[in-house]
Design an enzyme around this catalytic site. Structure first.
Site, PDB file in Angstrom:
ATOM      1  CB  THR A  60     -15.686   2.211 -20.378  1.00 39.04           C
ATOM      2  OG1 THR A  60     -16.915   1.959 -21.042  1.00 39.04           O
ATOM      3  CG2 THR A  60     -15.685   1.497 -19.039  1.00 39.04           C
TER       4      THR A  60
ATOM      5  CE1 TYR B 268     -19.530  -0.047 -17.876  1.00 39.14           C
ATOM      6  CE2 TYR B 268     -19.197   2.180 -18.702  1.00 39.14           C
ATOM      7  CZ  TYR B 268     -19.095   0.813 -18.868  1.00 39.14           C
ATOM      8  OH  TYR B 268     -18.568   0.301 -20.023  1.00 39.14           O
TER       9      TYR B 268
ATOM     10  CB  THR C  79     -13.423  -0.610 -25.663  1.00 43.31           C
ATOM     11  OG1 THR C  79     -14.683  -0.824 -25.025  1.00 43.31           O
ATOM     12  CG2 THR C  79     -12.358  -0.325 -24.628  1.00 43.31           C
ATOM     13  CG  ASP C  80     -18.644  -0.094 -27.476  1.00 41.91           C
ATOM     14  OD1 ASP C  80     -18.066  -1.045 -26.919  1.00 41.91           O
ATOM     15  OD2 ASP C  80     -19.726   0.365 -27.077  1.00 41.91           O
TER      16      ASP C  80
ATOM     17  CE  LYS D 157     -15.769  -4.084 -26.202  1.00 42.15           C
ATOM     18  NZ  LYS D 157     -16.523  -2.907 -25.713  1.00 42.15           N
TER      19      LYS D 157
ATOM     20  CD  GLU E 239     -17.707 -18.692 -50.957  1.00 37.62           C
ATOM     21  OE1 GLU E 239     -18.785 -18.769 -51.587  1.00 37.62           O
ATOM     22  OE2 GLU E 239     -17.335 -19.562 -50.133  1.00 37.62           O
TER      23      GLU E 239
HETATM   24  N1  LIG Z   1     -15.759  -0.114 -22.755  1.00 41.69           N
HETATM   25  C1  LIG Z   1     -16.199   0.960 -23.412  1.00 41.69           C
HETATM   26  O1  LIG Z   1     -15.478   1.924 -23.535  1.00 41.69           O
HETATM   27  C2  LIG Z   1     -17.580   0.910 -24.009  1.00 41.69           C
HETATM   28  C3  LIG Z   1     -18.283   2.199 -24.261  1.00 41.69           C
HETATM   29  N2  LIG Z   1     -19.601   1.931 -24.775  1.00 41.69           N
HETATM   30  C4  LIG Z   1     -17.568   3.068 -25.298  1.00 41.69           C
HETATM   31  O2  LIG Z   1     -17.139   2.569 -26.310  1.00 41.69           O
HETATM   32  O3  LIG Z   1     -17.478   4.256 -25.086  1.00 41.69           O
END
Ligand SMILES: NC(=O)C[C@H](N)C(=O)O
Length: 331
Positions: free
Chosen positions: A15, A29, A95-96, A168, A288
């Site tokens: 992103t 986007y 970010t994923d 995240k 557990e």
């Molecule tokens: N905020 C992001 O970067 C999400 C995007 N789907 C990615 O991980 O490339």
């Protein structure tokens, strides 16, 4: 005036390189659109902190990262880190799966030089886009002598996080990256403020080296839930998985109806690693489930996706469950 440090920005997409149709599109986007040269040209303030050059390694959304991407990126980071004319490295990333790549580099790149992984929650075209400041912070940290030897770092939302610990934790919002152990510091207006340092083994203190890793073994994740069945466990076994991460409920608990399938998999040579789907806390050995009796490993405080990274890296060196458990305690 002293020469500015040399920082290389390796761009992989995400992103932070995304673009939307209008400024109101903060969540709708296309990721991985803007090339690195344009990203850097849009941030002339970078010249105040470092001499920055960019390199487009991939242009993908991070959910599509594969083991091959991890290896290629790691090899490139390692090669750059060996160059005398490189002082720090920044990786722009979606970010994923950012936390997985950051942990992978933390485990395998043998350098003291700062390596900073950075992304954004909103594309650069959106109102209150967060990528420009996150990137400025990343270059600031990568250019700093005081960031050396702290392992791979992540700069998001003014914070400096350990690439090992950070995850995240929310989508949509910009304060997405958190660690239950807290950030290492903050970066504000081109200056770092440190509050703690990582204690787990990383980079120069790691027994793993990206330069020696040619391939990563198959490690997958099964998720625990009420009314769990064994279809996934059995399918991964048939597919030839080398280790299976069980993202268990609570303290890594395993449904009674899944225990026999996991034991059978272990008997066939597959490593069973008990993690938890709970975001925080850590999994205790022999709580557990009788890990000693079943010869299973616990993932300590690593979330399933991070446990997968460590298991893959560890399996390049050993298939001994005791050694694996030692590695899970130490890294
Ligand atoms: N905020 C992001 O970067 C999400 C995007 N789907 C990615 O991980 O490339």
């Amino acid at each position: 005036q002293a020469a500015k440090p040399n920082v290389v920005v390796l761009a992989t997409g995400g992103t932070i390189a995304g673009a939307g149709a209008s400024a109101a599109n903060s969540a709708t986007y296309a990721a991985a659109k803007v090339p690195v040269d344009k990203l850097l040209a849009g941030l002339p303030e970078l010249a105040n902190v470092a001499k920055v050059s960019g390199e487009q390694v991939f242009q993908i959304a991070s959910e599509s990262f594969t083991n091959e991407h991890l290896l290629r990126l790691g090899q490139r980071v390692s090669a750059l880190a060996k160059q005398a004319d490189v002082d720090g490295i920044v990786i722009t990333h979606g970010t994923d799966t950012l936390e997985e790549t950051a942990y992978f580099l933390n485990l395998t790149v043998r350098t003291n030089k700062p390596i900073v992984v950075v992304g954004s929650m909103r594309p650069g075209t959106a109102l209150s886009a967060d990528g420009a400041l996150n990137l400025y912070d990343a270059v600031t940290v990568a250019a700093s002598k005081d960031a050396a030897g702290k392992g791979v770092l992540v700069t998001m939302n003014d914070e400096i996080q350990s690439g090992r610990d950070v995850s995240k934790t929310i989508n949509i919002k910009t304060e997405a990256f958190k660690s239950q152990w807290g950030p290492l510091g903050m970066v504000v207006e081109g200056k770092n403020y440190w509050f703690r340092a990582p204690v787990k083994r990383h980079t120069t203190n790691s027994e793993f080296n990206i330069d020696d890793i040619k391939a990563l073994p198959a490690v997958d994740i099964v998720y625990g839930y009420g009314n769990m069945n064994t279809t996934g466990i059995d399918a991964y076994g048939k597919a030839g998985v080398k280790a299976l991460i069980h993202a268990g409920t609570g303290n890594g608990s395993v449904a009674a109806q899944a225990v026999d399938s996991l034991k059978a998999l272990r008997a066939s040579g597959v490593q069973i690693i008990r993690s938890a789907r709970v975001p925080d806390g850590f999994v205790l050995r022999n709580a557990e489930q009788p890990d000693d009796k079943y010869d299973w490993v616990v993932a300590h405080d690593l979330r399933p996706q991070k446990a997968r990274i460590l298991a893959m890296v560890a399996l390049t060196k050993t298939n001994d469950s005791k050694e694996l458990q030692r590695i899970f305690w130490e890294y």
